[in-house]
Design a protein around this motif. Structure first.
Motif, mmCIF file in Angstrom:
data_model
loop_
_atom_site.group_PDB
_atom_site.id
_atom_site.type_symbol
_atom_site.label_atom_id
_atom_site.label_comp_id
_atom_site.label_asym_id
_atom_site.label_seq_id
_atom_site.Cartn_x
_atom_site.Cartn_y
_atom_site.Cartn_z
ATOM 1 N N LEU A 121 -17.126 -20.757 -74.413
ATOM 2 C CA LEU A 121 -15.928 -19.917 -74.551
ATOM 3 C C LEU A 121 -14.713 -20.763 -74.949
ATOM 4 C CD1 LEU A 121 -16.311 -17.589 -71.440
ATOM 5 C CD2 LEU A 121 -17.188 -17.279 -73.750
ATOM 6 N N CYS A 150 -18.117 -15.375 -69.147
ATOM 7 C CA CYS A 150 -17.621 -16.415 -68.239
ATOM 8 C C CYS A 150 -18.393 -16.348 -66.920
ATOM 9 C CB CYS A 150 -16.131 -16.216 -67.996
ATOM 10 S SG CYS A 150 -15.513 -17.284 -66.684
ATOM 11 N N ILE A 151 -18.919 -17.493 -66.497
ATOM 12 C CA ILE A 151 -19.706 -17.513 -65.248
ATOM 13 C C ILE A 151 -18.863 -18.001 -64.068
ATOM 14 C CG2 ILE A 151 -21.917 -17.771 -66.458
ATOM 15 C CD1 ILE A 151 -21.881 -20.738 -65.614
ATOM 16 N N GLU A 152 -17.568 -18.133 -64.282
ATOM 17 C CA GLU A 152 -16.610 -18.496 -63.218
ATOM 18 C C GLU A 152 -16.983 -19.805 -62.523
ATOM 19 O OE1 GLU A 152 -15.731 -14.972 -60.862
ATOM 20 O OE2 GLU A 152 -15.562 -13.769 -62.698
ATOM 21 N N ILE A 199 -9.007 -19.680 -65.155
ATOM 22 C CA ILE A 199 -9.986 -18.772 -64.556
ATOM 23 C C ILE A 199 -9.283 -17.568 -63.908
ATOM 24 C CG2 ILE A 199 -10.230 -20.203 -62.473
ATOM 25 C CD1 ILE A 199 -12.971 -18.104 -64.075
ATOM 26 N N CYS A 205 -13.140 -25.262 -66.556
ATOM 27 C CA CYS A 205 -11.953 -25.278 -67.439
ATOM 28 C C CYS A 205 -10.701 -25.617 -66.632
ATOM 29 C CB CYS A 205 -11.811 -23.962 -68.202
ATOM 30 S SG CYS A 205 -11.899 -22.499 -67.162
ATOM 31 N N ASN A 222 -15.323 -22.646 -63.049
ATOM 32 C CA ASN A 222 -14.084 -23.386 -62.772
ATOM 33 C C ASN A 222 -13.944 -24.712 -63.498
ATOM 34 O OD1 ASN A 222 -11.814 -22.553 -61.352
ATOM 35 N ND2 ASN A 222 -13.002 -22.317 -59.490
ATOM 36 N N CYS A 240 -16.475 -26.035 -71.349
ATOM 37 C CA CYS A 240 -17.048 -24.728 -71.001
ATOM 38 C C CYS A 240 -18.556 -24.700 -71.307
ATOM 39 C CB CYS A 240 -16.352 -23.603 -71.766
ATOM 40 S SG CYS A 240 -17.078 -21.997 -71.348
ATOM 41 N N PRO A 241 -19.395 -24.465 -70.297
ATOM 42 C CA PRO A 241 -20.849 -24.526 -70.517
ATOM 43 C C PRO A 241 -21.418 -23.349 -71.282
ATOM 44 C CG PRO A 241 -20.396 -23.835 -68.286
ATOM 45 C CD PRO A 241 -19.063 -24.132 -68.898
ATOM 46 N N VAL A 242 -20.601 -22.283 -71.465
ATOM 47 C CA VAL A 242 -21.145 -21.131 -72.193
ATOM 48 C C VAL A 242 -20.393 -20.900 -73.512
ATOM 49 C CG1 VAL A 242 -22.129 -19.985 -70.166
ATOM 50 C CG2 VAL A 242 -19.765 -19.524 -70.769
ATOM 51 N N ILE A 265 -8.722 -15.256 -66.659
ATOM 52 C CA ILE A 265 -9.987 -14.664 -67.139
ATOM 53 C C ILE A 265 -10.435 -13.538 -66.200
ATOM 54 C CG2 ILE A 265 -12.450 -15.169 -67.497
ATOM 55 C CD1 ILE A 265 -11.508 -17.926 -68.649
#
Ligand code: SF4
Ligand code: SF4
Length: 381
Positions: A310, A336-338, A353, A342, A340, A306-308, A356
Motif C-alpha cells: 500500500l 491494510c492488515i493493521e 494507521i 508504517c 503498524n 508496507c508488507p501488502v 487508515i
C-alpha cells in the motif's frame, strides 16, 4: 514427512532485545484475593467448546441483513489449523518452553487430542528457521504425528499476522477484516495446546495463565504462572524495578494494547512488556524519541515497509482531506492488515494507521464495505 520452507518478500527483521523473557516459570500468588475469573475455561468433552472459549470458531456474517449476527462454525467446517510459533518481534513469548521436557510432552499430548477429536483437520506448526535448528529432536517427534505438518518461515515481521501467514502457508486467499474461521482455518497459540492437554488430563477448569515478563522495566524477565483475574499492579509491585516510570504493553510491541495498573490478566494475555517512559534504555528504545508529529516529508519510508504494497501516506492524505470515496477503496485501503509498520517507520511520527482505520470506518458508513472489496473470489465455509 519433511519440513517445508515458505518465503515472504517484504516485511522487517527486528533486532531482538537483550531483556527477553527467559523460559523459566515461577508460580505467582497475588497478595490480595482474586475474584473468580469470568473467563476461566471449563472442562467439556466437546472440543468445539474449548475452541469457542477463545472465540476461534467465530465467523463474522458477510450478509448485510445479518450484519451484527456472528455465528460459530461447525466442526466439519474446520479444514486446517495453524499453530503459530514464530518469533519475529523484538519481544516474543519464549517458545523454547514448548520444546523443553515436561512442557514438550504436554504440547505433544495436546496435539494428539486435537488430532483425535478433529481427525479430518490438517495441523500446521509454523516456526522460524533458527528455532528448527535449536529443537531438532522434539520437532522430529512432533513431525512423526499423523496429520501434523511442520513449516518454517523467514523471521520477518509481520509474518505472524494471520492475514499474511495463512495465504503464504496454505495458498488460500484471506478475507481481510474477517476471522479466519470464515474460510475454515483456525489459528492457535501454542499455550492453547498445552492447556488443552491439562484440561483433558485433570478435567478441572483452567483458571491460571502463563505470562512472560519482557523489557527493561522488570527486575527479572521470567514467566509467571498466575491466577486469571490478577491485577497488573500486583505484578508491578513485585517485579517492577524501583523508581521506574514504565509503559506496560500487552502481547505485542507493534500492535499490543497499553495496560493500566487496574487492568486484569485474562486468558488472552501471554506477554507483558515494560518499557521505560521518556528515557533511553541500554537497548535504544525510547518511546519519546523523534519529538512531536511533523509534516510528511515524502520520504517514502511507509510505502517501502508496507508488507501488502500500500501507499500509506497517500491513504492518509485522502482521509485527512475528507476524500473518502471509491478512489480510496480502489487504493486498496481494505487490504491494510493493521500491522503498524508504517507508523513505526515514519520519521515524522504521523499516525498513518489511525487515518487508515478512520478511512475504512467512513467507507463502511457510505456502504463501500470490506464485503465488496475483500470477499471477491473467496470461498467461505
Ligand atoms: S498500511 Fe497497513 S499493512 Fe501497510 S504497513 Fe501500514 S498498517 Fe501495515
Ligand atoms: S514515512 Fe512519514 S514522512 Fe515518509 S512518506 Fe510516509 S508519511 Fe510521509
Amino acid at each position: 514427512m519433511k519440513v517445508t520452507h515458505k518465503k515472504f518478500n517484504g516485511g522487517y527483521r527486528f533486532k531482538k532485545f537483550e531483556d527477553q523473557s527467559q523460559a523459566k516459570v515461577v508460580d505467582f500468588q497475588p497478595s490480595s484475593t482474586v475474584e473468580a475469573a469470568v473467563d476461566e475455561i471449563t472442562y467439556s468433552d466437546n472440543i468445539m467448546d474449548y475452541l469457542k472459549s477463545f472465540g476461534l470458531t467465530l465467523r463474522k456474517s458477510i450478509d448485510q441483513a445479518l450484519y451484527d449476527e456472528d455465528v460459530h462454525i461447525q466442526k466439519d467446517s474446520i479444514g486446517k489449523m495453524v499453530i503459530n510459533m514464530t518469533q519475529v518481534e523484538s519481544y516474543d513469548f519464549p517458545m523454547d518452553i514448548f520444546f523443553e521436557e515436561d512442557n514438550a510432552n504436554d504440547f505433544i499430548e495436546g496435539l494428539k487430542i486435537l488430532k483425535n477429536k478433529l481427525p479430518q483437520v490438517q495441523i500446521h506448526l509454523v516456526l522460524c528457521e533458527n528455532q528448527l535448528k535449536k529443537h531438532e529432536t522434539k520437532i522430529s517427534e512432533i513431525m512423526s504425528l499423523q496429520g501434523v505438518q511442520v513449516t518454517t518461515v523467514v523471521d520477518k515481521y509481520p509474518i505472524n499476522k494471520k492475514e499474511l501467514l495463512i495465504p503464504i502457508l496454505l495458498d488460500m486467499k484471506y478475507p481481510i477484516g474477517y476471522p479466519s474461521a470464515n474460510i475454515g482455518v483456525i489459528m492457535m497459540e501454542p499455550y492453547m495446546i498445552t492447556q488443552l492437554y491439562c484440561l483433558y488430563k485433570d478435567k478441572k477448569p483452567i483458571n491460571h495463565a502463563m505470562v512472560a515478563l519482557a523489557g527493561p522495566g522488570w527486575k527479572d524477565n521470567l514467566i509467571l504462572n498466575l491466577p486469571l483475574g490478577t491485577k497488573v499492579k500486583e505484578i508491578t509491585q513485585a517485579y517492577l524495578k524501583e523508581d521506574r516510570q514504565v509503559r506496560l504493553i500487552k502481547n505485542s510491541l507493534m500492535t499490543g494494547q497499553v495496560f493500566s495498573m487496574e487492568d486484569k490478566i485474562d486468558k488472552g494475555t501471554y506477554l507483558l512488556i515494560a518499557l521505560s517512559e521518556g528515557s533511553k534504555d541500554s537497548h535504544g528504545i525510547n518511546i519519546g524519541l523523534h519529538g512531536p508529529v511533523r509534516a510528511c516529508i515524502s520520504c517514502g519510508q511507509c510505502q517501502n515497509v508496507c508488507p501488502v504494497g500500500l501507499i500509506p501516506h497517500l491513504l492518509h492524505k485522502h482521509v485527512e482531506q475528507g476524500l473518502v470515496n471509491e478512489r480510496l477503496a480502489d487504493l486498496k485501503i481494505f487490504n491494510c492488515i493493521e500491522c503498524n509498520l508504517c507508523n513505526y517507520g515514519c520519521p515524522s511520527k504521523i499516525d498513518l494507521i489511525g487515518s487508515i482505520i478512520k478511512g475504512k470506518e467512513q467507507l463502511e458508513e457510505i456502504e463501500l464495505s470490506h464485503k465488496d472489496y475483500q470477499l471477491k473470489g473467496i470461498k467461505e465455509v
